[in-house]
Design an enzyme around this catalytic site. Structure first.
Site, short mmCIF file in Angstrom:
data_model
loop_
_atom_site.label_atom_id
_atom_site.label_comp_id
_atom_site.label_asym_id
_atom_site.label_seq_id
_atom_site.Cartn_x
_atom_site.Cartn_y
_atom_site.Cartn_z
N CYS A 253 0.82 -1.21 0.00
CA CYS A 253 0.00 0.00 0.00
C CYS A 253 0.86 1.26 0.00
CB CYS A 253 -0.98 -0.04 1.17
SG CYS A 253 -2.39 1.09 0.94
N HIS A 343 -4.05 -5.10 0.21
CA HIS A 343 -3.72 -5.62 1.54
C HIS A 343 -3.82 -7.15 1.60
CE1 HIS A 343 -3.43 -1.76 3.65
NE2 HIS A 343 -4.30 -1.36 2.75
N GLU A 345 -2.73 -8.97 3.86
CA GLU A 345 -2.98 -9.41 5.24
C GLU A 345 -4.47 -9.55 5.52
OE1 GLU A 345 -3.02 -4.93 5.53
OE2 GLU A 345 -1.96 -6.47 4.38
#
Length: 368
Positions: A253, A343, A345
């Site tokens: 990001c 993202h 994650e």
């Protein structure tokens, strides 16, 4: 019920009820399309100085818990929902969202037409906004909105980064060591690395190359974060030093935008950004399309279908958003570095891109 008013910088007004803390707040109005994950959104440092509009109409149904926070506090400047839950119900819930917002001083508004507000932001672009439950004079509030800072030119990493280095130990057998630059890191990043046997040393955003190398890292990670990447000259210079040393490097990001700048590309502000957990991205390496979690208002300006010569060798765009062809990742062909704008994650969000942490580990293995 205390009344509240939301005023956009172009003069559009919405009147509703106070939600969370009573008071006044200012920031950049943005919308996120996720139907779940509001706790992760609220505690994501990347939302610092932004007033978040939830497009999903019902928010707070599952309450809040002690496990899903992505940082030590809520970072949003304000919160906008249509229909807040009157009573949370979930086996993991330890509290009420509205009460948590009030306890952390997050000023919000509820009971407004969030669909109309989202459509307005989508057509006019993200803009400054004010929410007040103490001053309901729209002209007075509008004047303060126009006097508030803009997101373009905002250097915010220093406001969200850790004050001192800390370590997240590997789960199970230790395999590798990563030095992570905290530009607004989310907890689940280091947890995803820890699950792969990686010990992560998390450093303040102002750290030097000498400080990072002092922990003898096998690789370096640049985290997500808030603000305009055009202001982050220090991290850009640091990324260049890492690449000159041929250390494996991964950026997510804001970290992707920093690496983009370090490679010689420009960045620009998107009209209304990508925020939500349903964005389709093409991984050009595999040809697969992933449904991904996003939170970014800026992007890297790089050509999509060619190898670009840089100071660090050839670089190509590795991932592309299929909604609008925005660059979603970069890959070095001669330097061990890659990035993604979204993202992996996935807190909250789909797990389609979790493999990218495996790709990072594989990059370290190849370099070793």
């Amino acid at each position: 019920m205390t009344k509240a008013q939301l005023v956009l910088e172009d003069g559009r007004i919405f009147t509703g009820d106070a939600y969370g803390a009573t008071g006044e707040t200012f920031g950049e109005a943005v919308f996120t399309t996720g139907m779940t994950g509001y706790q992760e959104t609220l505690t994501d440092p990347s939302y610092h100085r932004q007033v978040v509009v939830q497009t999903a109409p019902q928010i707070g149904n599952t309450g809040v818990n002690d496990e899903d926070d992505e940082s030590s506090r809520m970072w949003v400047a304000g919160y906008v929902v249509r229909d807040p839950a009157r009573r949370p119900s979930n086996w993991r819930s330890t509290g009420d969202l509205g009460e948590r917002l009030a306890a952390e001083g997050v000023v919000g508004i509820s009971g407004i037409d969030t669909r109309a507000l989202t459509r307005h932001l989508r057509s006019r672009g993200a803009m400054r906004v004010g929410i007040s439950s103490v001053d309901l004079d729209p002209q007075s509030l509008l004047e303060r909105v126009k006097a508030s800072p803009q997101m373009v030119g905002a250097d915010l990493s220093a406001e969200v980064t850790t004050s001192s280095r800390y370590t997240v130990e590997a789960v199970g057998e230790h395999r590798y060591t990563v030095a992570a630059l905290d530009l607004g890191i989310k907890r689940n990043v280091s947890q995803r690395l820890a699950a792969r046997g990686v010990t992560t040393h998390v450093f303040p955003a102002s750290s030097s190359i000498e400080e990072l190398l002092a922990v003898s890292p096998d690789a370096v990670f640049f985290s997500p974060g808030p603000g305009d990447p055009a202001t982050a000259d220090g991290p850009v210079a640091l990324a260049q030093e890492v690449m000159r040393r041929q250390k494996p490097l991964f950026g997510i990001c804001f970290g992707s935008q920093i690496l983009g700048r370090a490679l010689g590309f420009g960045t620009y502000k998107l009209g209304y950004g990508h925020r939500g957990i349903n964005q389709p991205v093409l991984d050009k390496t595999t040809g697969k399309v992933e449904v991904t979690s996003h939170n970014h208002g800026f992007a890297v300006d790089a050509p999509l279908n060619t190898v670009i010569d840089t100071e660090f060798g050839g670089v190509e765009v590795s991932h592309v958003c299929l909604n609008d062809n925005v660059v979603e990742g970069l890959r070095g062909l001669e330097v061990p570095a890659f990035t993604v704008q979204y993202h992996p994650e996935a807190a909250a969000g789909p797990h389609d891109a979790d493999y990218l942490f495996d790709r990072f580990v594989e990059l370290v293995e190849k370099k070793g």
